[in-house]
Design an enzyme around this catalytic site. Structure first.
Site, PDB file in Angstrom:
ATOM      1  N   TYR A 183     -55.568  22.255 -78.106  1.00 23.01           N
ATOM      2  CA  TYR A 183     -55.450  22.856 -79.432  1.00 23.01           C
ATOM      3  C   TYR A 183     -56.785  22.845 -80.175  1.00 23.01           C
ATOM      4  O   TYR A 183     -57.060  23.730 -80.972  1.00 23.01           O
ATOM      5  CB  TYR A 183     -54.430  22.077 -80.284  1.00 23.01           C
ATOM      6  CG  TYR A 183     -53.004  22.523 -80.167  1.00 23.01           C
ATOM      7  CD1 TYR A 183     -52.355  22.507 -78.943  1.00 23.01           C
ATOM      8  CD2 TYR A 183     -52.296  22.939 -81.287  1.00 23.01           C
ATOM      9  CE1 TYR A 183     -51.039  22.895 -78.836  1.00 23.01           C
ATOM     10  CE2 TYR A 183     -50.970  23.329 -81.192  1.00 23.01           C
ATOM     11  CZ  TYR A 183     -50.351  23.309 -79.972  1.00 23.01           C
ATOM     12  OH  TYR A 183     -49.045  23.693 -79.879  1.00 23.01           O
ATOM     13  N   LYS A 240     -50.126  15.427 -66.442  1.00 18.52           N
ATOM     14  CA  LYS A 240     -50.278  16.245 -65.229  1.00 18.52           C
ATOM     15  C   LYS A 240     -51.465  15.644 -64.465  1.00 18.52           C
ATOM     16  O   LYS A 240     -52.478  16.308 -64.207  1.00 18.52           O
ATOM     17  CB  LYS A 240     -50.500  17.721 -65.638  1.00 18.52           C
ATOM     18  CG  LYS A 240     -50.498  18.696 -64.506  1.00 18.52           C
ATOM     19  CD  LYS A 240     -49.120  18.984 -63.911  1.00 18.52           C
ATOM     20  CE  LYS A 240     -49.241  19.864 -62.687  1.00 18.52           C
ATOM     21  NZ  LYS A 240     -47.985  19.999 -61.923  1.00 18.52           N
ATOM     22  N   ASP A 271     -45.745  19.716 -77.555  1.00 14.38           N
ATOM     23  CA  ASP A 271     -45.247  20.887 -78.266  1.00 14.38           C
ATOM     24  C   ASP A 271     -44.123  21.533 -77.452  1.00 14.38           C
ATOM     25  O   ASP A 271     -43.049  21.832 -77.971  1.00 14.38           O
ATOM     26  CB  ASP A 271     -46.399  21.887 -78.464  1.00 14.38           C
ATOM     27  CG  ASP A 271     -45.954  23.128 -79.221  1.00 14.38           C
ATOM     28  OD1 ASP A 271     -45.231  22.964 -80.223  1.00 14.38           O
ATOM     29  OD2 ASP A 271     -46.310  24.237 -78.803  1.00 14.38           O
ATOM     30  N   ASP A 277     -44.162  18.844 -65.333  1.00 14.76           N
ATOM     31  CA  ASP A 277     -43.217  19.812 -64.751  1.00 14.76           C
ATOM     32  C   ASP A 277     -41.905  19.114 -64.396  1.00 14.76           C
ATOM     33  O   ASP A 277     -40.817  19.595 -64.687  1.00 14.76           O
ATOM     34  CB  ASP A 277     -43.824  20.557 -63.543  1.00 14.76           C
ATOM     35  CG  ASP A 277     -44.571  19.657 -62.580  1.00 14.76           C
ATOM     36  OD1 ASP A 277     -44.716  18.448 -62.858  1.00 14.76           O
ATOM     37  OD2 ASP A 277     -45.016  20.156 -61.520  1.00 14.76           O
ATOM     38  N   ASP A 333     -39.635  21.258 -78.084  1.00 15.55           N
ATOM     39  CA  ASP A 333     -38.738  22.408 -78.297  1.00 15.55           C
ATOM     40  C   ASP A 333     -37.634  22.394 -77.245  1.00 15.55           C
ATOM     41  O   ASP A 333     -36.468  22.655 -77.542  1.00 15.55           O
ATOM     42  CB  ASP A 333     -39.508  23.741 -78.181  1.00 15.55           C
ATOM     43  CG  ASP A 333     -40.065  24.213 -79.525  1.00 15.55           C
ATOM     44  OD1 ASP A 333     -40.397  23.341 -80.356  1.00 15.55           O
ATOM     45  OD2 ASP A 333     -40.182  25.430 -79.730  1.00 15.55           O
TER      46      ASP A 333
HETATM   47  C1  IPM Z   1     -45.234  22.769 -84.064  1.00 13.87           C
HETATM   48  C2  IPM Z   1     -45.640  24.203 -84.153  1.00 13.87           C
HETATM   49  C3  IPM Z   1     -47.158  24.268 -84.327  1.00 13.87           C
HETATM   50  C4  IPM Z   1     -47.796  23.640 -83.108  1.00 13.87           C
HETATM   51  C5  IPM Z   1     -47.716  25.679 -84.578  1.00 13.87           C
HETATM   52  C6  IPM Z   1     -47.042  26.353 -85.746  1.00 13.87           C
HETATM   53  C7  IPM Z   1     -49.211  25.658 -84.753  1.00 13.87           C
HETATM   54  O1  IPM Z   1     -45.220  24.901 -83.034  1.00 13.87           O
HETATM   55  O2  IPM Z   1     -45.446  22.028 -85.045  1.00 13.87           O
HETATM   56  O3  IPM Z   1     -44.692  22.364 -83.034  1.00 13.87           O
HETATM   57  O4  IPM Z   1     -47.944  24.298 -82.074  1.00 13.87           O
HETATM   58  O5  IPM Z   1     -48.132  22.474 -83.175  1.00 13.87           O
HETATM   59 MN    MN Z   2     -44.009  23.765 -81.626  1.00 18.36          MN
END
Ligand code: IPM
Ligand code: MN
Length: 373
Positions: A142, A191, A247, A223, A251
């Site tokens: 990032y 990884k 990240d 993975d 999710d």
């Molecule tokens: C999160 C979001 C952010 C990230 C984006 C909006 C930059 O997806 O907080 O997980 O990737 O960190």
């Molecule tokens: Mn995110």
């Protein structure tokens, strides 16, 4: 207690979900005799529209001197679909993370029995799922050097980590795994069979591990981990990982709870701590009063715990669990029988204020009437 909170509503559904959290914080303040004051600041696409800058200095200044930051969401499709845009909303959040040195993003994943039917997994796999992802937040791909050649035909993003950057979050994760309520297990997700940075993470964690003799450490390639989160999520207690992997797997893990809209997070650094739902700005839902406010409200509960207001936080969690168990849920959870963002906020507030009658009338809630009458 008096607490001053910097509130960043942000983009998309950010304002409407955060508004519910403020409602809840005010109700908690009333009930327990605390005074919460709010300093509203700009970040994201809205800040670009109003000031040209995704993170105005005033926002950083406010955040630095406040007791905590409550943040909504960031992002706007007009930037997502324009890869050439030089100024982007997300730069605001990334810069805020850097400015406050928010190096550890903590994302708890739990399941709610009432929502198990929503999970793609069988109920027996869901019971007792309770893990916490420690995602590194100020390093890795990032923040590494970004390059694109003049012809715009070749680009690169550098992934780099230093030993101290890994150590500071690793210590936090080990300490967290040692808490009485945890199961004393830490899984490093990396990884290391391919990436040099991952091998550094593994070495640093291996070097630290002996100082935490009661924590069992295991190592998993990302993975495999992304498969194990679905196949056997109960095995995880504390998951430690770098920025990008964190990240993605967080999710993924949110699906276990029933919806991305339910997951809160805190971002811990050297100064002010920030609280935000893990979901994005969900622009299609903005302004429609259909977004799920629970991720934000549980982030506010984490904020209360951060203020050492544990009884207060427990009450908020109880109120949230009550709405879910009663079926007072938003569209992402039940596409047929659902309630608006603000109605769910009101119900949670009413629960905190002990105003929910035993024979709560779902009909009047559906009509958007107050729950008290
Ligand atoms: C999160 C979001 C952010 C990230 C984006 C909006 C930059 O997806 O907080 O997980 O990737 O960190
Ligand atoms: Mn995110």
């Amino acid at each position: 207690m008096k607490k001053n909170i910097t509130v960043i509503l942000g983009d998309g559904i950010g304002p409407e979900v955060t508004e519910q959290s403020i409602k809840i914080l005010n109700a908690v303040g009333e009930q327990f005799g605390h005074e919460f004051t709010y300093d509203y600041q700009l970040m994201g696409a809205i800040a670009i529209d109003k000031t040209g800058n995704p993170l105005p200095d005033a926002t950083i200044e406010s955040a630095l001197k406040s007791d905590a930051v409550l943040f909504g969401a960031i992002g706007d499709p007009k930037y997502d679909n324009d890869p050439t845009a030089k100024v982007r909303p997300e730069q605001g959040l990334l810069k805020l993370r850097k400015s406050l040195q928010l190096f550890a993003n903590i994302r708890p994943v739990i399941t709610y029995p009432a929502l198990n039917h929503l999970s793609p997994l069988k109920p027996e796999k869901m019971d007792g799922v309770d893990f916490v992802i420690f995602r590194e937040l100020t390093g890795g791909i990032y923040f590494g050097e970004k390059k694109i050649n003049e012809e715009k035909t070749e680009a690169s993003d550098l992934c780099s980590y230093t030993q101290p950057e890994i150590e500071r979050i690793a210590h936090l994760a080990f300490q967290y795994a040692g808490r009485p309520e945890r199961r004393k297990k830490l899984t490093l997700v990396d990884k290391a069979n391919v990436l040099e940075t991952s091998r550094l993470w593994r070495k640093v964690v291996q070097d630290i591990a002996p100082s935490y003799p009661d924590i069992k450490v295991d190592y998993m390639f990302v993975d495999n981990a992304s498969m194990q989160i679905i196949v056997n999520p109960k095995q995880f207690d504390v998951v430690l990982t770098e920025n990008m992997f964190g990240d993605i797997i967080s999710d993924e893990a949110s699906v276990l709870s029933g919806s991305l809209g339910l997951l809160p997070s805190s971002s811990v650094g050297t100064g002010t701590t920030l609280f935000e739902p893990i979901h994005g700005s969900y622009p299609q839902a903005a302004g429609k009063d259909i977004a799920n406010p629970i991720g934000s409200i549980l982030s506010a509960a984490m904020m209360l715990e951060h203020f050492n207001m544990n009884e207060e936080a427990a009450l908020v969690r109880k109120a949230v669990a009550w709405t879910l168990s009663q079926g007072f849920v938003s569209q992402d959870i039940d596409s047929v029988n659902n309630y608006g963002t603000s109605v769910i906020g009101d119900l949670i507030k009413d629960f905190i204020e002990q105003k929910i009658p035993a024979d709560i009338n779902k009909k009047s809630v559906e009509l958007g009437k107050s729950t008290i009458i």
